[in-house]
Design an enzyme around this catalytic site. Sequence first.
Site, PDB file in Angstrom:
ATOM      1  N   ASN A  64      -8.573   7.305  -2.559  1.00 25.58           N
ATOM      2  CA  ASN A  64      -7.621   7.382  -0.986  1.00 25.58           C
ATOM      3  C   ASN A  64      -6.386   8.625  -1.969  1.00 25.58           C
ATOM      4  O   ASN A  64      -6.105   8.968  -1.042  1.00 25.58           O
ATOM      5  CB  ASN A  64      -6.951   6.633  -0.973  1.00 25.58           C
ATOM      6  CG  ASN A  64      -8.370   5.302  -0.329  1.00 25.58           C
ATOM      7  OD1 ASN A  64      -8.146   3.934  -1.221  1.00 25.58           O
ATOM      8  ND2 ASN A  64      -8.828   5.361   1.105  1.00 25.58           N
ATOM      9  N   SER A 144      -9.321   2.143   0.356  1.00 27.46           N
ATOM     10  CA  SER A 144      -9.549   0.971   0.695  1.00 27.46           C
ATOM     11  C   SER A 144     -10.126   1.600   2.250  1.00 27.46           C
ATOM     12  O   SER A 144      -9.866   3.370   2.561  1.00 27.46           O
ATOM     13  CB  SER A 144      -7.813   1.174   1.364  1.00 27.46           C
ATOM     14  OG  SER A 144      -7.357  -0.040   2.200  1.00 27.46           O
ATOM     15  N   GLY A 149       0.559   3.243   3.049  1.00 29.04           N
ATOM     16  CA  GLY A 149       1.818   4.161   3.172  1.00 29.04           C
ATOM     17  C   GLY A 149       2.189   4.063   5.040  1.00 29.04           C
ATOM     18  O   GLY A 149       3.039   5.026   5.132  1.00 29.04           O
ATOM     19  N   LEU A 152       0.769  -0.919   6.562  1.00 30.02           N
ATOM     20  CA  LEU A 152      -0.499  -1.851   6.910  1.00 30.02           C
ATOM     21  C   LEU A 152      -0.861  -2.855   6.457  1.00 30.02           C
ATOM     22  O   LEU A 152      -1.686  -3.988   5.680  1.00 30.02           O
ATOM     23  CB  LEU A 152      -2.187  -1.756   7.921  1.00 30.02           C
ATOM     24  CG  LEU A 152      -1.449  -0.592   9.312  1.00 30.02           C
ATOM     25  CD1 LEU A 152      -2.790  -0.105  10.009  1.00 30.02           C
ATOM     26  CD2 LEU A 152      -0.568  -2.145  10.313  1.00 30.02           C
ATOM     27  N   SER A 154      -1.172  -1.616   2.664  1.00 31.89           N
ATOM     28  CA  SER A 154      -2.248  -1.973   1.848  1.00 31.89           C
ATOM     29  C   SER A 154      -1.519  -1.600   0.434  1.00 31.89           C
ATOM     30  O   SER A 154      -2.000  -2.219  -0.598  1.00 31.89           O
ATOM     31  CB  SER A 154      -2.642   0.030   2.006  1.00 31.89           C
ATOM     32  OG  SER A 154      -1.028   1.280   1.385  1.00 31.89           O
ATOM     33  N   SER A 155      -0.269  -2.086   0.537  1.00 33.69           N
ATOM     34  CA  SER A 155       0.233  -1.920  -0.803  1.00 33.69           C
ATOM     35  C   SER A 155      -0.145  -3.616  -1.753  1.00 33.69           C
ATOM     36  O   SER A 155      -0.212  -3.685  -3.242  1.00 33.69           O
ATOM     37  CB  SER A 155       1.836  -2.048  -1.025  1.00 33.69           C
ATOM     38  OG  SER A 155       2.802  -2.194  -0.906  1.00 33.69           O
ATOM     39  N   ASP A 213       3.334  -9.743   2.417  1.00 34.87           N
ATOM     40  CA  ASP A 213       1.946  -8.894   2.915  1.00 34.87           C
ATOM     41  C   ASP A 213       1.436  -9.235   2.072  1.00 34.87           C
ATOM     42  O   ASP A 213       0.232  -9.908   2.090  1.00 34.87           O
ATOM     43  CB  ASP A 213       2.802  -7.512   2.339  1.00 34.87           C
ATOM     44  CG  ASP A 213       3.162  -6.853   3.974  1.00 34.87           C
ATOM     45  OD1 ASP A 213       3.730  -8.064   4.302  1.00 34.87           O
ATOM     46  OD2 ASP A 213       3.437  -6.020   3.359  1.00 34.87           O
TER      47      ASP A 213
HETATM   48  N1  LIG Z   1      -5.793   2.782  -2.199  1.00 38.94           N
HETATM   49  C1  LIG Z   1      -4.681   2.703  -2.436  1.00 38.94           C
HETATM   50  N2  LIG Z   1      -5.000   2.650  -4.229  1.00 38.94           N
HETATM   51  C2  LIG Z   1      -4.084   3.723  -4.305  1.00 38.94           C
HETATM   52  N3  LIG Z   1      -2.840   3.256  -3.971  1.00 38.94           N
HETATM   53  C3  LIG Z   1      -2.510   2.500  -3.411  1.00 38.94           C
HETATM   54  C4  LIG Z   1      -3.451   2.183  -2.389  1.00 38.94           C
HETATM   55  N4  LIG Z   1      -3.428   1.345  -1.276  1.00 38.94           N
HETATM   56  C5  LIG Z   1      -2.100   1.347  -2.023  1.00 38.94           C
HETATM   57  N5  LIG Z   1      -1.730   1.818  -2.868  1.00 38.94           N
HETATM   58  C6  LIG Z   1      -0.115   2.395  -3.257  1.00 38.94           C
HETATM   59  O1  LIG Z   1       1.033   1.397  -2.540  1.00 38.94           O
HETATM   60  C7  LIG Z   1       1.411   2.758  -1.873  1.00 38.94           C
HETATM   61  C8  LIG Z   1       2.335   1.766  -0.512  1.00 38.94           C
HETATM   62  O2  LIG Z   1       3.005   1.384  -0.426  1.00 38.94           O
HETATM   63  P1  LIG Z   1       4.123   1.409   1.161  1.00 38.94           P
HETATM   64  O3  LIG Z   1       4.948   2.010   0.543  1.00 38.94           O
HETATM   65  O4  LIG Z   1       4.331   0.213   0.516  1.00 38.94           O
HETATM   66  O5  LIG Z   1       3.084   1.078   2.007  1.00 38.94           O
HETATM   67  P2  LIG Z   1       1.830   0.409   2.963  1.00 38.94           P
HETATM   68  O6  LIG Z   1       1.709  -1.369   1.764  1.00 38.94           O
HETATM   69  O7  LIG Z   1       2.798  -0.268   4.291  1.00 38.94           O
HETATM   70  O8  LIG Z   1       0.351   0.801   3.341  1.00 38.94           O
HETATM   71  C9  LIG Z   1       1.168   4.119  -1.635  1.00 38.94           C
HETATM   72  O9  LIG Z   1       2.216   5.069  -2.463  1.00 38.94           O
HETATM   73  C10 LIG Z   1       0.502   3.992  -3.271  1.00 38.94           C
HETATM   74  O10 LIG Z   1       0.850   3.668  -4.447  1.00 38.94           O
HETATM   75  C1  LIG Z   2       9.154  -4.296   5.696  1.00 38.51           C
HETATM   76  C2  LIG Z   2       8.979  -5.599   5.024  1.00 38.51           C
HETATM   77  O1  LIG Z   2       9.231  -6.732   5.945  1.00 38.51           O
HETATM   78  C3  LIG Z   2       7.590  -5.128   5.196  1.00 38.51           C
HETATM   79  C4  LIG Z   2       6.736  -3.936   4.430  1.00 38.51           C
HETATM   80  O2  LIG Z   2       5.187  -3.562   4.975  1.00 38.51           O
HETATM   81  P1  LIG Z   2       4.864  -2.497   4.772  1.00 38.51           P
HETATM   82  O3  LIG Z   2       4.709  -2.098   2.681  1.00 38.51           O
HETATM   83  O4  LIG Z   2       5.048  -1.306   5.838  1.00 38.51           O
HETATM   84  O5  LIG Z   2       2.789  -3.056   5.335  1.00 38.51           O
HETATM   85  C5  LIG Z   2       9.452  -5.785   3.374  1.00 38.51           C
HETATM   86  C6  LIG Z   2       8.523  -6.905   3.177  1.00 38.51           C
HETATM   87  O6  LIG Z   2       8.969  -8.071   3.781  1.00 38.51           O
HETATM   88  O7  LIG Z   2       8.446  -6.595   1.287  1.00 38.51           O
HETATM   89 MG   LIG Z   3       3.373  -2.137   1.605  1.00 37.27          MG
END
Ligand SMILES: Nc1ncnc2c1ncn2[C@@H]1O[C@H](COP(=O)(O)OP(=O)(O)O)[C@@H](O)[C@H]1O
Ligand SMILES: C[C@@](O)(CCOP(=O)(O)O)CC(=O)O
Ligand SMILES: [Mg+2]
Length: 405
Positions: A64, A144, A149, A152, A154-155, A213
Amino acid sequence: MEAGDIQGEMLNKTLVVSAPGKVILHGEHAVVHGKAALAVALNLRTFLRMSPRDDGKIFLQLPNIGVKLWWDLVQLQPLLDAFPDRTELKPPTPEQLARLKEFAGTADGPGEIHDVATVAFLYLYLSIAAKSGVLPSVELLVWSELPTGAGLGSSAAYSVCLAAALLSECSVVGYPLGEGQSLARWTEEELDVINKWAFQGEQVIHGNPSGVDNAVGTWGGALRYQSGKITPLKRVPTLRILLTNTKVPRSTKALVAGVREKLLKFPAIMEPVLISIDAISRECEGVLEAMADDSSQGHYSVLEELVDINQHHLDVIGVGHPALDRVCQATAALGLHSKLTGAGGGGCAITLLRPDTPPSVVETAVRDLSRCGFACWETDIGGPGVCAHALPSLKADVVKVLNGI
Ligand SMILES: Nc1ncnc2c1ncn2[C@@H]1O[C@H](COP(=O)(O)OP(=O)(O)O)[C@@H](O)[C@H]1O
Ligand SMILES: C[C@@](O)(CCOP(=O)(O)O)CC(=O)O
Ligand SMILES: [Mg+2]
């Protein structure tokens, strides 16, 4: 521990696991400060395939985000000095993270997203190795269906998959998939262990996560989360939710830090907003429970008002974005109610649909939002948490990616 000095037991077979993304209905950001949040699992998942190797190397592929890396175990082994085997899990220290970042050599690489994902992997790999006495030679591919980011989770899905696979490989938890099974889940006790380690991954990625999450990624379904306490919501009605990805990039870590700054600067102004968000989560939970016995339309009016109020609160704490305002305006023009979900600052919004919202209204909303350049789709919620799979039982497109094709 020496690279060849295996103390623990290795599973030594190919593992395939998946974990869902999530939608926060109410309580994002407030939950970081001890307030309640309501969250549900999404039908979009992250998948991981891990296979043993016999050449003393570790391969990490993250298609990804375009990461393809490998290391020799003998290179990783000196890093274990920074990972004493503690019985109690402690947050990653700045020294550990700096060392991993330097090791990964991503400082002059393609940037923050790659750094963070690589360092989160190395952190979990080394901490689990230190705990179990196993330094496995493996190749991993994580892919994924979720946008990364975008709010939703993804982290968290990434961290849950890594934790489940590495803990299973190092025999800290069992691997539940038996011969001939297509899908299996870990025991409640094992899920608790996976969740705690996934939280460590979230700490590397988010800085100061609440844990909501990774709880949804591990347990699935719908839950209330507050200060580490996970309460499954057993009587949630089937909610129809339209998801819109504004595609505006943002980082949860930066947004969470921004809210903390505002809270420190204006405590008397911001704390009441967080208290109000907490009350919204509680009110929403009560309404959802009442709806299980009585599906009258009046309940939907209350849910819609709560969505509107919370969206304003999230603007006040500084996590709104003009693109999110456009989603709210475009859907309001059709009588629908929207709020950001996750960290905000861009990313995704949810729009609440009623059971009888006509298909023509949904189609118009999708068309209007797509014209703004957003991706928009109606989603299913409440899927299962982390699962172990037999590879051939997965959808053909997922099998293809996991096979590296
Ligand atoms: N499928 C994936 N492959 C690699 N890294 C991922 C993957 N999913 C998430 N990540 C990591 O998580 C980060 C995104 O996390 P975050 O900013 O919390 O956004 P969210 O959790 O909302 O998608 C990405 O920058 C990457 O480092
Ligand atoms: C803003 C927050 O409440 C949720 C963050 O979710 P996401 O990484 O944006 O999917 C942070 C947390 O609960 O750790
Ligand atoms: Mg996250």
